[in-house]
Design an enzyme around this catalytic site. Sequence first.
Site, short mmCIF file in Angstrom:
data_model
loop_
_atom_site.label_atom_id
_atom_site.label_comp_id
_atom_site.label_asym_id
_atom_site.label_seq_id
_atom_site.Cartn_x
_atom_site.Cartn_y
_atom_site.Cartn_z
N TYR A 166 0.82 -1.22 0.00
CA TYR A 166 0.00 0.00 0.00
C TYR A 166 0.86 1.27 0.00
O TYR A 166 0.40 2.34 0.41
CB TYR A 166 -0.97 0.03 1.18
N ILE B 280 0.98 6.80 1.01
CA ILE B 280 0.48 5.62 1.71
C ILE B 280 -1.03 5.57 1.55
O ILE B 280 -1.73 6.55 1.85
CB ILE B 280 0.86 5.66 3.20
N CYS B 281 -1.52 4.42 1.10
CA CYS B 281 -2.96 4.24 0.90
C CYS B 281 -3.56 3.63 2.16
O CYS B 281 -3.64 2.40 2.28
CB CYS B 281 -3.20 3.35 -0.32
N MET B 282 -3.99 4.49 3.06
CA MET B 282 -4.64 4.07 4.31
C MET B 282 -5.81 5.01 4.58
O MET B 282 -5.65 6.24 4.54
CB MET B 282 -3.66 4.10 5.49
N HIS C 127 -11.12 6.82 -3.89
CA HIS C 127 -11.81 6.07 -2.85
C HIS C 127 -13.09 6.76 -2.40
O HIS C 127 -14.03 6.09 -1.97
CB HIS C 127 -10.88 5.86 -1.65
#
Length: 306
Positions: free
Chosen positions: A225, A232-234, A293
């Site tokens: 991620y 950072i894909c969080m 998202h």
Amino acid sequence: MATLLRKIGLIRLHSRDTEDPKHHHHRSSSQQGSSLRGRGNQKNSSNKPQPQGPPGGGCSSSSSEGSPGGHKNKKAPEPAKQPPQPARSGVGREKPREAGREPGAGKEAAQRPGPGSGPGCGSGPAALVPAGRQQHCTQVRTRRLMKELQDIARLSDRFISVELVDESLFDWNVKLHQVDKDSVLWQDMKETNTEYILLNLTFPDNFPFSPPFMRVLSPRLENGYVLDGGAICMELLTPRGWSSAYTVEAVMRQFAASLVKGQGRICRKAGKSKKSFSRKEAEATFKSLVKTHEKYGWVTPPVSDG
């Protein structure tokens, strides 16, 4: 005898015929005189002033003399000229002036930024001007970050360590020393003699009510991620997924778990491994993934992936 009775009857008839016209004339003249005297008294009484009635009885108390049908009643509108009524009219005029000032006051209120608008934190007092709200938010952010530093310094497992960038309390370089030792990433770190994964965290003015911007600096990672530029894909790093209850330690532990879950690896490709991440590229990538998202939602990984 009979002759005497007839004479007496004739005398009575004669006296009645002679006396009744006079009697009737006298009675009619006396009645006419009394009626004339009554009319004269009425005229005199109408010209004489009537006594003043007791006060408190409606309009009659507003004038000192005059009967209900007399010409004195023409002065009845005089109470409208009394001083109290101009005072009431003055009060009535003040209201339009106050109403005229309201639009100006509304414009001034509209020009003042609210608690959540402009620079500053959303929880600042609404009565503060922007400079005061900025100072308030700086104090909140400073107290929170000082406590975060103290808590990280007390960690017994030395999971992470912090260095301030240019001695700024709002710009941190965080070293992640540990990941899951059963992961391939941990093996990569051992094989490449990588002691830690270095990340940069910058805290906005309204922290902790907005998330910090976090990116990977080194080494260059693949998967896990971690995207272009070290973004950072969080979800918890987005405004939608962030909570002011999250601590830096908790965020770093979540990041370490996502690296392992996403099968992150240290890049060993020639040339590409030595290329460092850039902040500008990371910011652009993060903005793009947030929009994606928000449009399609965050995908929950299957249970088999942990």
